[in-house]
Design an enzyme around this catalytic site. Structure first.
Site: not given
Length: 220
Positions: A2, A105
């Site tokens: 992340c 992402e």
């Protein structure tokens, strides 16, 4: 992993949600492009209750001579967190909650450029990452820092990226914070597909300087 996320929930609303006493110097909200090394909202437990405070996103191990003395540790892998010297003490003693709206992402199609996706809760409620925290330095040089715990992705998320933050449901916040005894290790699993939504967003978010609600809007 992340590497970016968004947060728009007001600080006072988060303090009520987590039943935490808020600090006076919390980061500005909203932030649609939270980047590593910036100050983020973090909930941790003290003897007299929970606190909502700012921390540097980028865990600083105690042995670093400066905050940039080694790799930037923004994530901690669930599979090895209890063994890594940088994380193992924090994993046992200093766990925290990191609130967000969702995270970004990037997926690279074969032969193409990386394309950003935004992943958020299906119920549009707050997303809460499992985190660990650490204090480094002394007196005026003291830094509170944190990392997001990640695990192996499953389901649709695995088609976008092989890692995902550990996302905690409300009924597990107290367990992760150590308020309900042992068992936090069992929480370090991937969220089920049905609890998340996924959509493509524009490439403006590729810049760490980009801001604004357009960053999380779905594109075709």
């Amino acid at each position: 992993m992340c590497g970016r996320f968004a947060i728009t929930h007001a600080s006072d609303a988060m303090a009520r949600l987590f039943e935490a006493a808020p600090a006076n110097n919390l980061p500005d909200i909203p932030n649609y492009n939270v980047c590593p090394t910036t100050q983020i909202h973090v909930v941790f437990r003290e003897d007299n209750g929970r606190r909502l405070v700012p921390m540097r996103w980028g865990f600083v191990p105690r042995w670093y001579k400066t905050p940039t003395d080694g790799p930037l540790l923004i994530n901690a892998r669930a599979e090895t967190i209890a063994e890594k010297p940088a994380f193992r003490e924090a994993c046992r003693q200093r766990r925290c909650l990191i609130p967000a709206d969702g995270f970004y992402e990037w997926f690279r199609p074969e032969g193409g450029d990386k394309l950003p996706w935004f992943i958020q809760p299906a119920d549009e409620g707050p997303m809460v990452f499992a985190g660990i925290w650490q204090e480094w330095g002394a007196s005026e040089d003291r830094i509170s820092s944190c990392a997001i715990v990640t695990t192996e992705a499953t389901g649709h998320m695995a088609e976008i990226h092989h890692r995902i933050p550990v996302i905690l449901q409300a009924e597990n916040w107290a367990k992760w914070l150590g308020e309900e005894g042992r068992g936090a290790a069992r929480l370090m699993t991937a969220a089920a597909d049905e609890t998340l939504t996924f959509h493509r967003v524009g490439t403006a978010v590729n810049s760490n300087r980009a801001q604004g609600p357009d960053l999380i809007e779905e594109i075709d």
